[in-house]
Design a protein around this motif. Structure first.
Motif, PDB file in Angstrom:
ATOM      1  N   SER A 119       0.935  -1.266  -0.015  1.00 35.96           N
ATOM      2  CA  SER A 119       0.040   0.092   0.116  1.00 35.96           C
ATOM      3  C   SER A 119       0.832   1.344  -0.006  1.00 35.96           C
ATOM      4  O   SER A 119       0.399   2.196  -0.795  1.00 35.96           O
ATOM      5  CB  SER A 119      -0.903   0.136   1.191  1.00 35.96           C
ATOM      6  N   PHE A 123       0.507   4.069  -2.857  1.00 37.12           N
ATOM      7  CA  PHE A 123       0.234   5.335  -2.420  1.00 37.12           C
ATOM      8  C   PHE A 123       1.149   6.307  -3.012  1.00 37.12           C
ATOM      9  O   PHE A 123       0.540   7.166  -3.507  1.00 37.12           O
ATOM     10  CB  PHE A 123       0.226   5.474  -0.931  1.00 37.12           C
ATOM     11  N   LYS A 127      -0.440   9.127  -6.123  1.00 38.67           N
ATOM     12  CA  LYS A 127      -0.276  10.582  -5.610  1.00 38.67           C
ATOM     13  C   LYS A 127       0.438  11.121  -6.428  1.00 38.67           C
ATOM     14  O   LYS A 127      -0.385  12.441  -6.821  1.00 38.67           O
ATOM     15  CB  LYS A 127       0.311  10.589  -4.234  1.00 38.67           C
ATOM     16  N   LEU A 168      -5.822   4.206   5.433  1.00 38.39           N
ATOM     17  CA  LEU A 168      -5.502   4.579   3.747  1.00 38.39           C
ATOM     18  C   LEU A 168      -6.768   5.227   3.388  1.00 38.39           C
ATOM     19  O   LEU A 168      -6.458   6.277   2.616  1.00 38.39           O
ATOM     20  CB  LEU A 168      -5.300   3.494   2.861  1.00 38.39           C
ATOM     21  N   GLY A 172      -6.198   8.915   2.010  1.00 36.88           N
ATOM     22  CA  GLY A 172      -6.017   9.094   0.562  1.00 36.88           C
ATOM     23  C   GLY A 172      -7.119  10.199  -0.229  1.00 36.88           C
ATOM     24  O   GLY A 172      -7.237  10.343  -1.086  1.00 36.88           O
ATOM     25  N   ILE A 177      -7.453   8.791  -3.856  1.00 33.80           N
ATOM     26  CA  ILE A 177      -7.292   7.555  -3.807  1.00 33.80           C
ATOM     27  C   ILE A 177      -8.032   6.881  -2.614  1.00 33.80           C
ATOM     28  O   ILE A 177      -8.408   7.198  -1.489  1.00 33.80           O
ATOM     29  CB  ILE A 177      -5.642   7.344  -3.125  1.00 33.80           C
ATOM     30  N   CYS A 179      -9.824   3.419  -0.765  1.00 37.66           N
ATOM     31  CA  CYS A 179      -9.522   2.243  -0.074  1.00 37.66           C
ATOM     32  C   CYS A 179     -10.600   1.723   0.481  1.00 37.66           C
ATOM     33  O   CYS A 179     -11.236   2.229   1.426  1.00 37.66           O
ATOM     34  CB  CYS A 179      -8.348   2.306   0.705  1.00 37.66           C
TER      35      CYS A 179
END
Length: 247
Positions: A119, A123, A127, A168, A172, A177, A179
């Motif tokens: 992860s 990530f 990003k 996350l 995120g 993002i 999750c």
């Protein structure tokens, strides 16, 4: 082109979900420790999908191996849209007082640490890429909510995954993002009889199961959502499976 990484893709849920994503047009990086099993998974894809099934072995408990894996993904495809953290190395039911430290670390590393390392790498990519963002799906377990007896390492690791999922999801938000987590009940094994599982009274019993396609359908549905929409958590299980109260 949408690119996904599926860990533990050499068998079971990972293999089935990788094949499902391939059928939806994803390019899928199948990763795990045993290259021959990953190639077996890739060979099971439909003929028109096989050029998008890419076996890349890695040890998800090793930070350097994980970084090398995700670096290869970026070098080859330029972006990452989906990570399915599925790999796990569980242990047999063992009374708490008899759990060896080496087994505790093995289970925690394969589930919690592996989920974190993959992860973290995903990530960073999500990003920085343009357009930015992506999705991470974590394979949890009913044990993240309702443990089975004699499963302290597995239950602790899956509780950790639930915490990772929420962190996350929160972190995120500002980076597009998403999750979410899928907790999976008893699935019919493709290559062996359903094993008996530990009950609250200490006995072992064969419980009801469901076809793995229901899990695959849910993962495909989660993966198909735009990054601005999330299924935060979902439990897919046979209706007759003991869960609430584990009895």
């Amino acid at each position: 082109m949408r690119t996904a990484v599926v860990t533990g893709a050499g068998s079971g849920i990972g293999r089935a979900c990788a094949l499902g994503l391939l059928s939806d047009g994803w390019t899928v990086v199948l990763t795990g420790r045993r290259e021959e099993k990953l190639r077996e998974s890739a060979d099971l894809a439909e003929a028109g999908d096989r050029d998008r099934a890419v076996p890349l072995p890695a040890d998800i408990t090793d930070p350097e191996s994980v970084e090398a894996l995700f670096s290869r993904v970026v070098e080859r495809w330029g972006r990452l849209d989906l990570l399915f953290n599925n790999a796990a190395d569980p242990m047999p039911y063992t009374p708490t007082e008899d759990v060896e430290v080496v087994d505790w670390h093995r289970v925690m590393d394969s589930i919690a640490t592996g989920t974190f390392l993959c992860s973290r790498a995903a990530f960073r990519i999500m990003k920085a890429q343009h357009p930015r963002g992506g999705r991470i799906i974590n394979n949890g377990a009913p044990s993240a909510q309702m443990p089975r007896p004699d499963s302290i390492a597995f239950s602790a690791a899956k509780h950790a995954v639930a915490g990772i999922t929420r962190s996350l999801s929160l972190d995120g938000r500002r980076h597009d993002i998403s999750c979410g987590q899928i907790d999976i009940g008893n699935v019919t094994p493709a290559d062996r009889p359903q094993p008996a599982v530990r009950q609250p009274d200490g006995s072992l019993r064969v419980e009801p199961t469901m076809d793995i396609r229901h899990v695959v359908d849910m993962v495909r549905a989660m993966a198909a959502l735009p990054v601005g929409v999330n299924i935060q958590s979902v439990l897919v299980m046979p209706s007759a499976m003991p869960y609430v109260g584990r009895g």
